[in-house]
Scaffold this active site. Structure first.
Site, PDB file in Angstrom:
ATOM      1  N   CYS A  56     -52.948 -28.525  -9.610  1.00 41.48           N
ATOM      2  CA  CYS A  56     -53.994 -27.658  -8.764  1.00 41.48           C
ATOM      3  C   CYS A  56     -55.354 -27.911  -9.155  1.00 41.48           C
ATOM      4  O   CYS A  56     -55.914 -28.208 -10.432  1.00 41.48           O
ATOM      5  CB  CYS A  56     -53.635 -26.201  -9.531  1.00 41.48           C
ATOM      6  SG  CYS A  56     -54.681 -25.122  -8.711  1.00 41.48           S
ATOM      7  N   PRO A  57     -56.102 -28.025  -8.230  1.00 41.57           N
ATOM      8  CA  PRO A  57     -56.067 -27.823  -7.002  1.00 41.57           C
ATOM      9  C   PRO A  57     -55.825 -28.890  -5.935  1.00 41.57           C
ATOM     10  O   PRO A  57     -55.660 -28.896  -4.736  1.00 41.57           O
ATOM     11  CB  PRO A  57     -57.371 -27.246  -6.468  1.00 41.57           C
ATOM     12  CG  PRO A  57     -58.442 -28.131  -7.189  1.00 41.57           C
ATOM     13  CD  PRO A  57     -57.673 -28.395  -8.716  1.00 41.57           C
TER      14      PRO A  57
END
Length: 185
Positions: A16-17
């Site tokens: 993430c992201p």
């Protein structure tokens, strides 16, 4: 079960992201109704993609897993919603100087939390937020943290939609946290 897809996206090995960032970019090239298959290994990507699809108006179709790879399926919407961000943000320095009347919610996956979190932070992974929201004291200032500010943004918006008035997204989050940390026991 074979799912008919129009485009495949390899996001394996990314945290993430980045699976969301790559998904957003790929969705721009699709026609409404087409299906994107996102291949990922980040366990948090399931929750992230569900929340992002809901926020952007796309249809999250589901996820299959095989040999440690998650296969996510998202159908492009006829009309994309304008993505919004939670308006109340603080940086890591602000978070370091909080008083006792604040609650820090860590919305990363349990494994991420276990290996290092802000002392006193409560682990409520994004995928569990709706069912565990009643554990968060709405009368206090609520600071939401994740690794980069992306999951915490979605969580802060969800809390605000459910009546939490004093919610703050912490940017950039744990990826640049220099304060004390502790491991889960």
């Amino acid at each position: 079960m074979t799912i008919q897809t129009d485009v495949q996206l390899d996001a394996k090995g990314l945290a993430c992201p980045m699976p969301i960032v790559k998904t957003k970019k790929s969705m721009k090239d699709l026609e409404p109704g087409q299906v994107l298959e996102i291949q990922a290994t980040d366990q948090g990507s399931t929750t992230d993609l569900k929340a992002w699809a809901d926020k952007s108006g796309h249809q999250y179709l589901g996820t299959n897993e095989s040999d440690g790879v998650l296969y996510h399926y998202v159908r492009k919407a006829d009309e994309e919603k304008a993505e919004t961000s939670h308006p109340n943000t603080v940086d890591n320095k602000d978070l370091e100087s909080l008083g006792d009347d604040a609650v820090v919610i860590d919305v990363r996956e349990s494994a991420e939390y276990a290996f290092g979190h802000i002392p006193g932070a409560i682990s409520v992974p994004l995928g569990e937020l709706e069912e565990r929201m009643n554990e968060i004291d709405a009368s206090k200032d609520v600071y939401v943290v994740c690794r980069t500010g992306n999951r915490s943004d979605m969580a802060a918006q969800k809390l605000a939609e459910n009546g939490y008035d004093k919610v703050y997204n912490v940017i950039p989050g744990m990826s640049e946290w220099n304060g004390d940390t502790e491991k889960a026991k």
